[in-house]
Design a protein around this motif. Structure first.
Motif, PDB file in Angstrom:
ATOM      1  N   LYS A  53    -118.913  97.391 -39.958  1.00 40.38           N
ATOM      2  CA  LYS A  53    -117.548  96.915 -39.774  1.00 40.38           C
ATOM      3  C   LYS A  53    -117.343  95.567 -40.443  1.00 40.38           C
ATOM      4  N   PHE A 110    -128.227 101.094 -33.157  1.00 38.43           N
ATOM      5  CA  PHE A 110    -126.924 101.710 -33.442  1.00 38.43           C
ATOM      6  C   PHE A 110    -125.803 100.678 -33.397  1.00 38.43           C
ATOM      7  N   ALA A 166    -115.265  98.884 -31.549  1.00 39.09           N
ATOM      8  CA  ALA A 166    -114.460 100.063 -31.873  1.00 39.09           C
ATOM      9  C   ALA A 166    -112.984  99.816 -31.589  1.00 39.09           C
ATOM     10  N   LEU A 171    -115.535 106.389 -35.427  1.00 39.16           N
ATOM     11  CA  LEU A 171    -116.167 105.359 -34.601  1.00 39.16           C
ATOM     12  C   LEU A 171    -115.638 105.407 -33.179  1.00 39.16           C
ATOM     13  N   ARG A 172    -114.314 105.603 -33.047  1.00 34.04           N
ATOM     14  CA  ARG A 172    -113.747 105.604 -31.690  1.00 34.04           C
ATOM     15  C   ARG A 172    -114.194 106.815 -30.899  1.00 34.04           C
ATOM     16  N   VAL A 176    -123.443  99.495 -36.590  1.00 32.74           N
ATOM     17  CA  VAL A 176    -121.980  99.579 -36.528  1.00 32.74           C
ATOM     18  C   VAL A 176    -121.359  98.218 -36.808  1.00 32.74           C
ATOM     19  N   GLU A 178    -110.195 104.410 -37.848  1.00 40.55           N
ATOM     20  CA  GLU A 178    -111.550 104.374 -37.290  1.00 40.55           C
ATOM     21  C   GLU A 178    -111.749 105.506 -36.296  1.00 40.55           C
TER      22      GLU A 178
END
Lengths: 145, 94
Positions: free
Chosen positions: B80, B72, A54, A8-9, B76, A5
């Motif tokens: 996920k 946002f 995250a 994203l991180r 996300v 990820e």
């Protein structure tokens, strides 16, 4: 361990600062413009939810070693105490006032007691939202096992 | 002149939101629905920006920023959920 990820991180590490700065702006804009303690606390909560998405619960818990139920309690206590503070001066409950103070760097600055009340509201909202989030996510983990 | 253009662009964004709403409800698979929801969010941001130009006000700027942040985070979270099936990891072994 190589992370899957990475995008994203990296985005989260940058965006967290923007979201938290916007939360502080919303909190301080409270008594003249749209904003205030409630929406400021919710914006901080959304930033921490982004961190939880995250990273993981363990990383966030070690980074923020706060019991959020205690934070909600402290917030309600601050809000009620500032409301009672007006009764000490003979006004009715939750009366707010403001004054102008001359500061060396900022010049003429307005201070309002509504900000103290907003601190309590922000803590209460942040603590309630995050304890709900932590409880739900923990339950899902236990339920899957 | 510019106001007529802005009104027409508002109309176009409304049609776009309606079409994406159809996709979000009907959409055969979950990624279709998620992309439709994300694009509805972006279109709502554009509608708010055009409205703030039309009404000549700064009052919507905070709303636009806050809606962008929330949209946002929501996108996300949905992405996920589709990829891993779990929203928040307990400890991913770092």
């Amino acid at each position: 361990m190589e992370s899957k990820e990475i995008i994203l991180r990296t985005v989260t590490k940058l965006a967290i600062f923007i979201i938290l700065a916007f939360a502080v702006f919303l909190f301080l804009a409270g008594h003249h413009n749209p904003g205030g303690g409630f929406i400021g606390g919710l914006t901080v909560a959304s930033a921490i939810i982004l961190l939880l998405l995250a990273f993981d619960i363990k990383a966030v818990k070690t980074g923020l070693p706060i019991d959020f139920k205690v934070l909600a309690f402290v917030g309600v206590l601050i809000a009620v105490t500032t409301g009672m503070g007006a009764m000490v001066f003979g006004a009715s409950f939750l009366t707010q006032t403001f004054g102008h103070v001359h500061l060396p760097l900022f010049g003429e600055t307005e201070f309002a007691t509504a900000v103290l009340f907003d601190v309590g509201v922000a803590f209460a909202v942040l603590g309630t939202a995050l304890s709900i989030i932590f409880t739900i996510s923990g339950d899902i983990q236990r339920w899957k096992r | 002149m510019i106001e007529i253009l802005l009104m027409w662009s508002l109309f176009a964004f409304s049609v776009s939101i309606a079409v994406f709403l159809y996709r979000a409800i009907k959409g055969p698979s979950a990624p279709d629905r998620i992309i439709a929801m994300d694009t509805i969010g972006v279109n709502l941001l554009a509608v708010m920006a055009i409205l703030s130009v039309l009404l000549k006000t700064y009052a919507f700027f905070e709303v636009i920023l806050l809606f962008g942040i929330l949209s946002f985070v929501g996108t996300v979270a949905f992405a996920k959920f589709i990829e891993k099936g779990v929203l928040v990891d307990d400890d991913n072994g770092r």
